[in-house]
Scaffold this motif. Sequence first.
Motif, PDB file in Angstrom:
ATOM      1  N   THR A  95      41.949  38.591  32.242  1.00 13.37           N
ATOM      2  CA  THR A  95      42.340  39.976  31.495  1.00 13.37           C
ATOM      3  C   THR A  95      42.421  39.757  29.804  1.00 13.37           C
ATOM      4  OG1 THR A  95      43.288  40.758  33.474  1.00 13.37           O
ATOM      5  CG2 THR A  95      43.722  41.749  31.357  1.00 13.37           C
ATOM      6  N   PHE A 101      40.255  45.062  33.476  1.00 20.82           N
ATOM      7  CA  PHE A 101      41.042  45.979  34.490  1.00 20.82           C
ATOM      8  C   PHE A 101      40.672  45.495  35.717  1.00 20.82           C
ATOM      9  CE2 PHE A 101      41.329  47.949  29.943  1.00 20.82           C
ATOM     10  CZ  PHE A 101      42.893  47.572  29.958  1.00 20.82           C
ATOM     11  N   ALA A 127      37.484  32.225  35.149  1.00 17.76           N
ATOM     12  CA  ALA A 127      38.809  32.394  35.682  1.00 17.76           C
ATOM     13  C   ALA A 127      38.910  31.470  36.776  1.00 17.76           C
ATOM     14  CB  ALA A 127      38.575  34.006  36.225  1.00 17.76           C
ATOM     15  N   ARG A 165      42.769  31.283  36.815  1.00 17.83           N
ATOM     16  CA  ARG A 165      43.577  32.037  36.070  1.00 17.83           C
ATOM     17  C   ARG A 165      43.060  33.594  35.593  1.00 17.83           C
ATOM     18  NH1 ARG A 165      41.179  28.348  31.011  1.00 17.83           N
ATOM     19  NH2 ARG A 165      39.107  28.575  31.293  1.00 17.83           N
ATOM     20  N   SER A 166      43.955  34.083  35.247  1.00 16.29           N
ATOM     21  CA  SER A 166      43.485  35.522  34.907  1.00 16.29           C
ATOM     22  C   SER A 166      42.561  35.506  33.897  1.00 16.29           C
ATOM     23  CB  SER A 166      44.733  36.427  34.435  1.00 16.29           C
ATOM     24  OG  SER A 166      44.520  37.601  34.090  1.00 16.29           O
ATOM     25  N   ARG A 225      37.713  40.447  44.954  1.00 21.95           N
ATOM     26  CA  ARG A 225      36.443  40.175  44.449  1.00 21.95           C
ATOM     27  C   ARG A 225      35.562  41.028  45.199  1.00 21.95           C
ATOM     28  NH1 ARG A 225      32.053  37.245  45.487  1.00 21.95           N
ATOM     29  NH2 ARG A 225      32.735  36.263  47.279  1.00 21.95           N
ATOM     30  N   TRP A 253      33.667  34.799  35.829  1.00 24.78           N
ATOM     31  CA  TRP A 253      34.108  34.367  37.038  1.00 24.78           C
ATOM     32  C   TRP A 253      34.268  32.871  36.915  1.00 24.78           C
ATOM     33  CZ3 TRP A 253      33.291  30.626  40.397  1.00 24.78           C
ATOM     34  CH2 TRP A 253      34.047  30.416  41.724  1.00 24.78           C
ATOM     35  N   SER A 287      38.836  43.320  37.161  1.00 22.12           N
ATOM     36  CA  SER A 287      39.021  41.949  37.852  1.00 22.12           C
ATOM     37  C   SER A 287      40.310  41.736  38.738  1.00 22.12           C
ATOM     38  CB  SER A 287      38.753  40.820  36.662  1.00 22.12           C
ATOM     39  OG  SER A 287      40.125  40.922  35.641  1.00 22.12           O
ATOM     40  N   LYS A 288      41.308  42.609  38.268  1.00 21.38           N
ATOM     41  CA  LYS A 288      42.392  42.577  39.439  1.00 21.38           C
ATOM     42  C   LYS A 288      42.064  42.723  40.922  1.00 21.38           C
ATOM     43  CE  LYS A 288      45.111  41.609  35.765  1.00 21.38           C
ATOM     44  NZ  LYS A 288      45.974  40.452  35.588  1.00 21.38           N
ATOM     45  N   LEU A 289      40.853  43.582  41.004  1.00 20.81           N
ATOM     46  CA  LEU A 289      40.686  44.014  42.549  1.00 20.81           C
ATOM     47  C   LEU A 289      40.432  42.882  43.250  1.00 20.81           C
ATOM     48  CD1 LEU A 289      38.759  47.284  41.526  1.00 20.81           C
ATOM     49  CD2 LEU A 289      41.024  47.327  42.418  1.00 20.81           C
TER      50      LEU A 289
END
Length: 379
Positions: A89, A135, A78, A86-87, A141, A75, A137-139
């Motif tokens: 992924t 994958f 990111a 930032r992403s 939080r 976290w 982490s796109k959801l």
Amino acid sequence: MENKKRTSRIVSIDMLRGLVILIMLVDHVREHFFTHHHVIDPMVIEETSTGLFFTRLLAHLCAPIFVFLTGLSVWLYANPKDKPSRSATAFLLKRGLFLILLEITLVNFSWSASYNTLYLQVIWAIGLCMICLAFLSKLPRIWIGVLGFIIVFGHNLLTPITFETTELGYNFWTILHDRGYLATDSFIDTRISYPVLPWIGVILLGYFMGPLYHHLISAAKRQKILFYLGLSSITLLLILRGWNIYGETLPWETQNSFIKSVMSFLNYTKYPPSLNFLLFTLGIGFLLLSFFERIKGRFSQILKVYGSAPMFFYIIHLYVLVIFHGILIFTINKGKVVQVNYVYQLWLISIVLSILLYFPTKKFSNFKRMSKSKLIKYF
């Protein structure tokens, strides 16, 4: 000034990593020099000395705290200070695959200087957890936190589910929940030592709690939240474990002495980690994070050094142990396994090794801080 910002680290997190790395060292010394006193999971308290039990219990802190802090650190990656989000992924995918590669090469070889069996252990589990988080982490939080909570608190309900080696779901379930062999009588036997489902829950909760370290959160507020999280975890553990309600397959029972009763109460399952195991270890981890923000001085700086280069220390200590043990076997003990007879001797060996390894770890930590190499940063 720009370089200083780029390389700044959170001292309390490094301190906690450093502490559990030193505890891990004791446990790995045990696995080399105390093999005649084997411990299973959960431990058999009637056959385990008090010193060995609590030494092993202390080592239980390592994996949950490492995995939780991995999620928290992602976290922070990111959401860098004073920069746009930032992403994570790509970072997670590359780092996860790198850790799995390390596990099946350098790490696996370091345990016995051979490749007779491929043991997929904690580094493999962290790597796989990072790939899953890449994958997830796109959801949003909040959903990451809910999913992590459901996994950590609900996976004990899956304990009755088992598969025979000949059944279709065996390999999947072995990776996810029940430790066992993926392959035997093949080119290289492969054993899953760390089923990953509960660890995925832990890394998700770590990521979810990352905003505690946002620069707008005051240290006093963070310390208070961490303290009450730790206290709540331990309180819930006392309730669930005290009445054998839920969260551990093996119930505790009153024994013929107070200390044995305490050992029975604290005897948790690690493979996979039960809810009670995680409440105990993460609860202590939260309390330590809160405490470490308030202490300064030489001790904190020493812990920070160990925690600032965790992968370097992990690999180098394994090779130092296997080489040191091998030299003793072939020079002093004439081919026989070298063993010590008392738990305090494990601690003495660990203290000596920790002092010796401090200096190369500090040197590498300084080198890593100044280096621009992305590969070096992985260590």
